[in-house]
Design an enzyme around this catalytic site. Structure first.
Site, PDB file in Angstrom:
ATOM      1  N   CYS A 115      -7.020 -28.070  53.677  1.00 16.78           N
ATOM      2  CA  CYS A 115      -5.691 -28.470  53.172  1.00 16.78           C
ATOM      3  C   CYS A 115      -4.708 -28.777  54.293  1.00 16.78           C
ATOM      4  O   CYS A 115      -3.729 -29.489  54.095  1.00 16.78           O
ATOM      5  CB  CYS A 115      -5.086 -27.361  52.311  1.00 16.78           C
ATOM      6  SG  CYS A 115      -6.085 -26.936  50.900  1.00 16.78           S
ATOM      7  N   HIS A 260       3.156 -27.005  50.899  1.00 15.34           N
ATOM      8  CA  HIS A 260       1.829 -27.230  50.325  1.00 15.34           C
ATOM      9  C   HIS A 260       1.903 -26.918  48.826  1.00 15.34           C
ATOM     10  O   HIS A 260       2.512 -25.936  48.430  1.00 15.34           O
ATOM     11  CB  HIS A 260       0.832 -26.294  51.013  1.00 15.34           C
ATOM     12  CG  HIS A 260      -0.574 -26.441  50.532  1.00 15.34           C
ATOM     13  ND1 HIS A 260      -1.171 -27.671  50.329  1.00 15.34           N
ATOM     14  CD2 HIS A 260      -1.515 -25.511  50.201  1.00 15.34           C
ATOM     15  CE1 HIS A 260      -2.407 -27.488  49.917  1.00 15.34           C
ATOM     16  NE2 HIS A 260      -2.638 -26.191  49.820  1.00 15.34           N
ATOM     17  N   ASN A 290      -3.532 -29.152  43.273  1.00 17.30           N
ATOM     18  CA  ASN A 290      -3.711 -29.023  44.721  1.00 17.30           C
ATOM     19  C   ASN A 290      -4.626 -30.152  45.202  1.00 17.30           C
ATOM     20  O   ASN A 290      -5.816 -30.165  44.885  1.00 17.30           O
ATOM     21  CB  ASN A 290      -4.324 -27.641  45.004  1.00 17.30           C
ATOM     22  CG  ASN A 290      -4.527 -27.367  46.480  1.00 17.30           C
ATOM     23  OD1 ASN A 290      -4.420 -28.272  47.301  1.00 17.30           O
ATOM     24  ND2 ASN A 290      -4.841 -26.131  46.803  1.00 17.30           N
TER      25      ASN A 290
HETATM   26  O1  UT7 Z   1      -4.931 -24.794  49.075  1.00 14.21           O
HETATM   27  C1  UT7 Z   1      -5.646 -23.719  49.544  1.00 14.21           C
HETATM   28  C2  UT7 Z   1      -4.978 -22.475  49.268  1.00 14.21           C
HETATM   29  N1  UT7 Z   1      -5.274 -22.011  47.939  1.00 14.21           N
HETATM   30  C3  UT7 Z   1      -4.385 -21.300  47.318  1.00 14.21           C
HETATM   31  O2  UT7 Z   1      -3.310 -21.136  47.826  1.00 14.21           O
HETATM   32  C4  UT7 Z   1      -4.748 -20.626  46.016  1.00 14.21           C
HETATM   33  C5  UT7 Z   1      -4.294 -19.203  46.044  1.00 14.21           C
HETATM   34  N2  UT7 Z   1      -4.565 -18.449  44.866  1.00 14.21           N
HETATM   35  C6  UT7 Z   1      -4.018 -18.690  43.647  1.00 14.21           C
HETATM   36  O3  UT7 Z   1      -3.271 -19.629  43.477  1.00 14.21           O
HETATM   37  C7  UT7 Z   1      -4.273 -17.718  42.534  1.00 14.21           C
HETATM   38  O4  UT7 Z   1      -4.911 -16.571  43.055  1.00 14.21           O
HETATM   39  C8  UT7 Z   1      -5.155 -18.299  41.374  1.00 14.21           C
HETATM   40  C9  UT7 Z   1      -4.336 -19.308  40.586  1.00 14.21           C
HETATM   41  C10 UT7 Z   1      -6.378 -18.953  41.951  1.00 14.21           C
HETATM   42  C11 UT7 Z   1      -5.560 -17.189  40.422  1.00 14.21           C
HETATM   43  O5  UT7 Z   1      -4.426 -16.526  39.931  1.00 14.21           O
HETATM   44  P1  UT7 Z   1      -4.352 -14.931  39.937  1.00 14.21           P
HETATM   45  O6  UT7 Z   1      -3.079 -14.577  39.311  1.00 14.21           O
HETATM   46  O7  UT7 Z   1      -4.601 -14.492  41.342  1.00 14.21           O
HETATM   47  O8  UT7 Z   1      -5.531 -14.539  38.959  1.00 14.21           O
HETATM   48  P2  UT7 Z   1      -6.850 -13.699  39.251  1.00 14.21           P
HETATM   49  O9  UT7 Z   1      -7.785 -14.459  40.117  1.00 14.21           O
HETATM   50  O10 UT7 Z   1      -6.467 -12.315  39.667  1.00 14.21           O
HETATM   51  O11 UT7 Z   1      -7.468 -13.615  37.806  1.00 14.21           O
HETATM   52  C12 UT7 Z   1      -6.794 -12.941  36.734  1.00 14.21           C
HETATM   53  C13 UT7 Z   1      -7.616 -13.072  35.493  1.00 14.21           C
HETATM   54  C14 UT7 Z   1      -9.105 -12.703  35.683  1.00 14.21           C
HETATM   55  O12 UT7 Z   1      -9.540 -12.056  34.509  1.00 14.21           O
HETATM   56  P3  UT7 Z   1      -9.631 -10.454  34.453  1.00 14.21           P
HETATM   57  O13 UT7 Z   1     -10.604 -10.088  35.543  1.00 14.21           O
HETATM   58  O14 UT7 Z   1      -8.254  -9.965  34.692  1.00 14.21           O
HETATM   59  O15 UT7 Z   1     -10.141 -10.217  33.079  1.00 14.21           O
HETATM   60  C15 UT7 Z   1      -9.784 -14.038  35.802  1.00 14.21           C
HETATM   61  O16 UT7 Z   1     -11.130 -14.001  35.390  1.00 14.21           O
HETATM   62  O17 UT7 Z   1      -7.628 -14.449  35.037  1.00 14.21           O
HETATM   63  C16 UT7 Z   1      -8.978 -14.898  34.862  1.00 14.21           C
HETATM   64  N3  UT7 Z   1      -9.028 -16.311  35.180  1.00 14.21           N
HETATM   65  C17 UT7 Z   1      -8.776 -17.268  34.276  1.00 14.21           C
HETATM   66  N4  UT7 Z   1      -8.461 -17.217  32.970  1.00 14.21           N
HETATM   67  C18 UT7 Z   1      -8.258 -18.389  32.335  1.00 14.21           C
HETATM   68  C19 UT7 Z   1      -9.315 -16.895  36.377  1.00 14.21           C
HETATM   69  N5  UT7 Z   1      -9.253 -18.240  36.247  1.00 14.21           N
HETATM   70  C20 UT7 Z   1      -8.925 -18.498  34.970  1.00 14.21           C
HETATM   71  C21 UT7 Z   1      -8.712 -19.674  34.237  1.00 14.21           C
HETATM   72  N6  UT7 Z   1      -8.368 -19.587  32.934  1.00 14.21           N
HETATM   73  N7  UT7 Z   1      -8.805 -20.907  34.803  1.00 14.21           N
END
Ligand code: UT7
Length: 333
Positions: A115, A260, A290
């Site tokens: 990125c 970003h 992104n």
């Molecule tokens: O450009 C490179 C840099 N990249 C970034 O900056 C990305 C950084 N990270 C993020 O933006 C966030 O961490 C995400 C958007 C990727 C994820 O958000 P989060 O609030 O950190 O969620 P999480 O990964 O902790 O997941 C929470 C829950 C999980 O379920 P449980 O374990 O709580 O039951 C996931 O399985 O949300 C679930 N989950 C989803 N649910 C519906 C993960 N992806 C999805 C989805 N739809 N697409």
């Protein structure tokens, strides 16, 4: 003698033609518009048409930037691309842009900083131009991330889109103070497992990114989102303070932030830690998701076109990406 600065002389952008909404994705994977909007701020993203390549996505931006800078292809001294998704490994993405543009005589190379590719490219161009202000450098940043996304993996499939942009950079010896004030790049390869591109050659097992026997689709983005979130905020904050200190500027001197565009929550947390109001922060993650190294040129082009970035404005551009890599450019537009 007046200070020699490198300057972005023109900027243009392009995004994939196919609009993919959150509801479109929710038909294929277990996700929802509500979850995606709440956790990321993304409403839709754009993919390139099937059968087209990264260079097809970038050429409209390249041609527009060249026209805007009134630069002829043969006047370019250097082409730097920052992409993960070039058409071929060899010739490099930059070599293919050179061929399509007819920029014979320029040096051309791709740098791989995920990125952060566009800002890494701007930083490299800045150093070349400050050594020789007569140089004209084309910097291209963008990715067709749809080509390297596992469409069945909901933890990444909802986040990314295809887009990017191009800038012609040159020297400013006029003494009016416009141009790059400070630009720094950073990396921590030791955290590579947090965000990497899978490969079947076994190297990801060697480095402990993947367990032997663990099946991951070849050449797809793998991310531990939660860990990346925290390190991204912290790293961009620290790097922003460093470049502001380089230039002797404080938060009150920043007119616009072009961050970003990975996640609206990252952007808001970063703005609040830097003490910059959201009215001064440009956002388009809702429409493009992104786009990896495409986020900064896409957002800068739009912010300029909408009049949010004006001549003389001080603009802060922080980026964070896989590898891990990050960087910040501070410039007077
Ligand atoms: O450009 C490179 C840099 N990249 C970034 O900056 C990305 C950084 N990270 C993020 O933006 C966030 O961490 C995400 C958007 C990727 C994820 O958000 P989060 O609030 O950190 O969620 P999480 O990964 O902790 O997941 C929470 C829950 C999980 O379920 P449980 O374990 O709580 O039951 C996931 O399985 O949300 C679930 N989950 C989803 N649910 C519906 C993960 N992806 C999805 C989805 N739809 N697409």
């Amino acid at each position: 003698m007046s200070i020699v600065r490198s300057q972005i002389l023109s900027i243009a952008a392009n995004a994939g033609e196919e609009v993919v909404t959150n509801d479109d994705l929710a038909k294929v994977i277990d996700t929802s518009d509500e979850w995606i909007v709440k956790r990321t701020g993304i409403r839709e993203r754009r993919y390139i048409k099937e059968g087209s390549y990264w260079s097809d996505l970038m050429m409209p931006a390249v041609e527009k930037a060249m026209e805007e800078a009134k630069t002829k292809p043969e006047d370019l001294d250097l082409i730097v691309t920052g992409t993960l998704t070039g058409d071929l490994d060899m010739p490099s993405a930059a070599g293919l842009i050179q061929a399509r543009l007819g920029a014979m005589g320029a040096g051309a190379f791709n740098l791989q900083a995920a990125c952060s590719g566009f800002l890494y490219g701007v930083t490299v161009a800045d150093r070349f131009i400050r050594c020789d202000p007569r140089m004209k450098v084309l910097v291209v940043g963008g990715d067709a991330v749809s080509l390297i996304t596992d469409k069945m993996d909901r933890s990444t499939a909802v986040l990314f889109g295809d887009g990017g942009g191009a800038a012609v950079m040159g020297g400013n010896t006029s003494g009016d103070g416009r141009g790059i004030l400070s630009s720094r790049i950073y990396s921590s390869g030791e955290h590579g497992a947090m965000l990497y591109l899978s490969d079947d050659n076994g190297a990801d097992i060697k480095y402990g990114y993947r367990e032997p026997g663990e099946k991951i689709p070849h050449r797809t983005v793998q991310m531990r989102g939660n860990e990346v979130f925290k390190i991204a905020v912290h790293s961009m904050e620290r790097a922003s303070l460093e470049v502001m200190a380089d230039a002797g500027l404080g938060k009150e001197n920043i007119d616009v932030v072009i961050p970003h565009q990975a996640n609206i929550r990252i952007i808001k947390t970063l703005a609040s830690r830097l003490g910059v109001d959201m009215e001064r922060v440009y956002i388009n993650v809702d429409r493009f998701g992104n786009t990896s190294s495409g986020t900064i040129p896409l957002a800068l082009t739009e912010a300029r076109d909408k009049g949010m970035v004006k001549r003389g404005d001080t603009v802060l551009m922080p980026v964070f990406g896989g590898g891990l890599t990050w960087g910040v450019t501070l410039m007077r537009w």
